[in-house]
Design an enzyme around this catalytic site. Structure first.
Site, mmCIF file in Angstrom:
data_model
loop_
_atom_site.group_PDB
_atom_site.id
_atom_site.type_symbol
_atom_site.label_atom_id
_atom_site.label_comp_id
_atom_site.label_asym_id
_atom_site.label_seq_id
_atom_site.Cartn_x
_atom_site.Cartn_y
_atom_site.Cartn_z
ATOM 1 N N GLN A 56 0.747 -1.214 -0.038
ATOM 2 C CA GLN A 56 -0.014 0.173 -0.168
ATOM 3 C C GLN A 56 0.789 1.152 0.055
ATOM 4 O OE1 GLN A 56 -2.632 -0.210 3.153
ATOM 5 N NE2 GLN A 56 -3.775 -2.053 2.513
ATOM 6 N N GLY A 57 1.800 1.360 0.674
ATOM 7 C CA GLY A 57 2.492 2.557 1.215
ATOM 8 C C GLY A 57 3.277 3.196 -0.003
ATOM 9 N N GLY A 58 4.254 2.488 -0.841
ATOM 10 C CA GLY A 58 4.711 3.220 -2.107
ATOM 11 C C GLY A 58 6.071 2.728 -2.093
ATOM 12 N N GLU A 123 6.383 8.429 5.492
ATOM 13 C CA GLU A 123 6.072 7.427 6.546
ATOM 14 C C GLU A 123 7.016 7.225 7.798
ATOM 15 O OE1 GLU A 123 4.124 4.480 3.333
ATOM 16 O OE2 GLU A 123 6.216 4.097 4.147
ATOM 17 N N HIS A 238 4.061 -5.823 11.112
ATOM 18 C CA HIS A 238 3.604 -4.303 10.717
ATOM 19 C C HIS A 238 2.557 -4.170 11.926
ATOM 20 C CE1 HIS A 238 1.575 -1.168 8.711
ATOM 21 N NE2 HIS A 238 2.324 -1.256 7.881
ATOM 22 N N ARG A 283 9.000 0.697 12.592
ATOM 23 C CA ARG A 283 7.899 -0.471 12.968
ATOM 24 C C ARG A 283 8.236 -1.298 13.913
ATOM 25 N NH1 ARG A 283 6.714 -2.277 6.566
ATOM 26 N NH2 ARG A 283 5.387 -0.438 6.008
ATOM 27 N N HIS A 342 4.739 -9.274 8.819
ATOM 28 C CA HIS A 342 4.565 -8.718 7.429
ATOM 29 C C HIS A 342 5.549 -8.679 6.370
ATOM 30 C CE1 HIS A 342 2.923 -5.323 4.795
ATOM 31 N NE2 HIS A 342 4.283 -4.543 5.060
ATOM 32 N N ARG A 377 13.502 -3.267 8.459
ATOM 33 C CA ARG A 377 13.284 -2.502 7.206
ATOM 34 C C ARG A 377 12.810 -1.231 7.350
ATOM 35 N NH1 ARG A 377 9.065 -2.150 3.393
ATOM 36 N NH2 ARG A 377 7.605 -3.514 4.596
#
Length: 514
Positions: A56-58, A123, A238, A283, A342, A377
């Site tokens: 979703q994020g990019g 983000e 996530h 995260r 995730h 990550r």
């Protein structure tokens, strides 16, 4: 016919390179290999069954006037908790803008602002707005559709819908092809080199945002063929999977917190209060904050109410649709969330060209351990990594010497084990917070099935054994019995190490490795 006896299977081009997996890593590698003949092996029809489409994020890239690859690399190193290799981070960050341009040239429909420039999002743990997105929160799907369209019209790429079951090797141990299975029949597919692009391991866990096929089978193929695995213990959870009982769990993108969403409990109190970085911490930090709140009996929600909730249908249409399907109106209701498996930072140990420790075998994307992600990550670096390594993998794989004659071997029997029991063990014992007793129990549970030919159990065993051997807490790996950090070193495992670890924690033995 014996379904486990490989038969010959010929495709045009004896000099082919075989790419296993058709997410962004496999598709980008196949395109970079053109016009060399490539056979793209995919377990599902092209465009389906891959985690890329769920991203979703990019894509993180230093495209802004206030940004630079050095800043992007510094953020990547900071998030990696001491195990990110700085030279790799800089090389990937420097490649970022050119890779975005490459996708634009392929007609990827990235979002743009009123002036026509790329719209850049923020983000967690990024010091600049550098998240390039498409369709709001549909980046993965739109990039996947772009690459599928280009691959489908590339004459040098042959698509083969089948499952990879084994790697073929010659007398020197070099990989010379893949044993595939389709409709219950196994067949040998020889090639000059093999590129694994098989994705991650999230579906090994009962709570995951990944497709059910993300069980790390490529890792099992690699380690059985003699490849070294690295940093397998680092599984990223996530923090904001939508907790409405679905399996896999829908994801509420991290970009929501970049736009002002807050994590609260059922009383409205901020969950991340007093924690460095707050809602925009890395995260691993946010996932532990939520996990600890839940351990205290709290329910955790992502609060998008108000202006952000009102804009969600246009800015975050994927999340808006997921909420609607679950009966949640984010304009007036907070979204229930919890951590879920995730992304896997560990994988097949590779060098700067994507080459594994076994000649003829390469790895790209989530299945690879490149040195970029370290122990945690940085958001939106995953799609970037896959594209950044594809050109060097294509060049190196093309230069692999012609393989020798593959060894005549009986196909290795495979079993599926009990996937539900395995997922429960991984969730309970190898999850967000770990300890020696639980990890040893996971090793004891998984080892028999792994020895019996269950690839999924073998991958789970590698994660549990690596987690047991790392007696510290670092990044996504948190040991409640070893909360401090020690020296920042990598964990490396071969197949013999896994069997030795299983023997060390066999019933009746003390857990000396913990």
């Amino acid at each position: 016919m014996n379904a486990h006896a490989p038969v010959s299977f010929a495709l045009p081009g004896s000099d082919r390179i075989i790419v296993v997996g058709a997410g962004i890593a496999g598709l980008a590698t196949a395109l970079r290999l053109a016009p060399r003949p490539v056979t793209l092996v995919t377990a599902a029809p092209l465009g389906f069954g891959t985690a890329t489409g769920w991203a979703q994020g990019g894509i993180a890239a230093a495209m802004g006037s206030d940004d630079a690859p050095a800043l992007h690399a510094a953020d990547t190193v900071a998030a990696g908790a001491g195990l990110t290799e700085a030279d790799v981070a800089l090389r990937v960050a420097e490649a970022g803008p050119g890779l975005i341009d490459w996708l634009v040239g392929l007609a990827a429909p990235f979002d743009r602002d009123a002036a026509g420039a790329l719209a850049l999002g923020l983000e967690a743990a990024h010091s600049r707005r550098r998240i390039v997105r498409a369709g709001g929160d549909s980046t993965g799907r739109m990039v996947l559709e772009t690459l599928v369209r280009v691959v489908a019209r590339t004459p040098s790429v042959t698509i083969l819908v089948a499952s990879a079951r084994d790697l073929m090797r010659d007398a020197r141990g070099a990989v010379t092809g893949v044993v595939c299975e389709r409709d219950g029949v196994r067949f040998s597919l020889p090639g000059r080199a093999v590129v694994l692009a098989t994705g991650g391991v999230g579906a090994l866990y009962a709570s995951t945002t990944n497709p059910r096929g993300a069980t790390g089978r490529g890792l099992a193929l690699a380690v059985r063929a003699g490849a070294v695995l690295r940093d397998m213990e680092f599984v990223q959870f996530h923090p904001t999977a939508i907790a409405t009982g679905a399996d896999p769990m829908p994801l509420a993108t991290e970009a929501l917190r970049g736009e002002g969403a807050r994590l609260i409990d059922e009383t409205g109190a901020p969950v991340m209060a007093g924690i460095a970085g707050g809602d925009l911490a890395p995260r691993d930090v946010v996932a532990r904050g939520i996990f600890q709140a839940q351990a205290r009996g709290a329910r955790v929600f992502l609060d998008c109410r108000g202006d952000l909730g009102a804009r969600m249908a246009t800015r975050f249409p994927t999340v808006a649709g997921l909420c609607a399907a679950a009966g949640i109106d984010p304009r007036i209701q907070a979204i229930p969330v919890r951590p879920a498996a995730h992304y896997h930072m560990g994988g097949v140990k590779v060098d700067a060209t994507g080459a594994s420790t076994v000649p003829g075998l390469f790895a790209c994307g989530e299945v690879a351990s490149t040195g970029l992600h370290g122990a945690n990550r940085l958001a939106s670096n995953s799609l970037l990594e896959a594209m950044a390594f594809a050109p060097s993998i294509a060049e190196a794989a093309s230069a692999v010497p012609a393989p020798g004659q593959a060894r005549a071997e009986a196909a290795t029997p495979r079993s599926e084990g009990d996937p539900d029991a395995l997922r429960t063990v991984m969730e309970r014992q190898v999850g967000v917070v770990r300890a020696a007793d639980g990890l040893a129990e996971a090793v004891r549970h998984l080892a028999p099935a792994a020895r019996g030919g269950c690839d999924v159990a073998l991958t789970g065993l590698a994660i549990a054994a690596s987690a047991l051997s790392r007696r510290e807490s670092r990044g996504a790996h948190w040991r409640s019995d070893h909360p401090a950090q020690e020296a920042p070193v990598h964990t490396e495992l071969a197949l013999s190490d896994l069997w030795a670890m299983a023997e060390a924690v066999a019933p009746g033995r003390a857990v000396v490795a913990a």
